[in-house]
Write a protein that holds these residues in place. Sequence first.
Motif, mmCIF file in Angstrom:
data_model
loop_
_atom_site.group_PDB
_atom_site.id
_atom_site.type_symbol
_atom_site.label_atom_id
_atom_site.label_comp_id
_atom_site.label_asym_id
_atom_site.label_seq_id
_atom_site.Cartn_x
_atom_site.Cartn_y
_atom_site.Cartn_z
ATOM 1 N N LYS A 1 0.746 -11.512 -5.223
ATOM 2 C CA LYS A 1 2.221 -11.638 -4.960
ATOM 3 C C LYS A 1 2.083 -12.857 -3.816
ATOM 4 O O LYS A 1 2.329 -11.413 -2.426
ATOM 5 C CB LYS A 1 3.679 -10.908 -5.192
ATOM 6 C CG LYS A 1 2.894 -10.135 -5.999
ATOM 7 C CD LYS A 1 3.073 -11.312 -7.507
ATOM 8 C CE LYS A 1 3.578 -10.071 -8.726
ATOM 9 N NZ LYS A 1 3.490 -10.866 -10.458
ATOM 10 N N GLU B 1 1.400 -10.127 -1.278
ATOM 11 C CA GLU B 1 1.210 -8.441 -1.722
ATOM 12 C C GLU B 1 0.154 -8.194 -2.536
ATOM 13 O O GLU B 1 0.432 -8.974 -3.587
ATOM 14 C CB GLU B 1 2.593 -8.038 -2.059
ATOM 15 C CG GLU B 1 2.473 -6.920 -1.522
ATOM 16 C CD GLU B 1 4.157 -6.971 -2.026
ATOM 17 O OE1 GLU B 1 4.248 -5.345 -2.058
ATOM 18 O OE2 GLU B 1 5.260 -7.517 -2.172
ATOM 19 N N GLU C 1 -0.028 -5.929 -5.528
ATOM 20 C CA GLU C 1 0.954 -5.090 -6.645
ATOM 21 C C GLU C 1 -0.520 -4.702 -6.730
ATOM 22 O O GLU C 1 -1.404 -5.015 -8.112
ATOM 23 C CB GLU C 1 1.693 -5.712 -7.371
ATOM 24 C CG GLU C 1 2.869 -5.932 -6.490
ATOM 25 C CD GLU C 1 3.640 -6.659 -7.477
ATOM 26 O OE1 GLU C 1 3.692 -6.793 -8.789
ATOM 27 O OE2 GLU C 1 5.139 -7.274 -6.478
#
Length: 227
Positions: free
Chosen positions: A67, A77, A79
Amino acid sequence: MLSNWFGDTARQIAARRVRTINAKASENFQEKGLQTLYLAWEMATWNNPNSEATLAAPVLLRRVALKPKNSIEDDFEVEQAEEWKINPSLLHMLKTEYKIDTASIDLLNVNEDNSDSIDSNPLFEGLSKACVEIAGFAIKPRIVIGNFSYAKLPMVLDLESSLDALVASDLISSLAGDSNSLESLRGRHPKVTLPDPDRQPPQDEFLVLDADASQSYVINAVVGGAD
């Protein structure tokens, strides 16, 4: 996030690579419907018996999503989704190419109190012992985010489990060169002629794109009941 792992200069290099990886993952999903973006934990390597190249495959895989944290995509990021799983393509290769039974290996020992906590040592040790006869086999410490696809594996497993049905099929036997099966196919072939499309209303054609005479012949034969 990348900013937690790298300094400014290293993060810029990492961000470029992540953008490329993420773009490929998006392409695979949009064009092929495949989820290929995974976090790989440890790499199994072994000698290629047919060349000097060293073969490699991830041992554990976990699907992730990248992300971007801003519009210029200079930080991401990670995830994590789903649970860790052992690479099914690796297991299949060990079973079919080297006749190694991986069923007895402690594949995953997940801590029930925390699904993110995995005792990987039994897996890596058991896998190394099971593969001791494979030349150059080793498990090397690596953590990699990349695109790993095993889309063809379900098809391979389906073919392996359908051997009796394939042998009983006249069509498959004909493709393999069996003359009796070929004669059987010809005997039940529907009567189709090349001019048939000239007499068929367009709304009754089973076409997505334009087809020439030979293609129309095949389509009409299948519609008529041919194998």
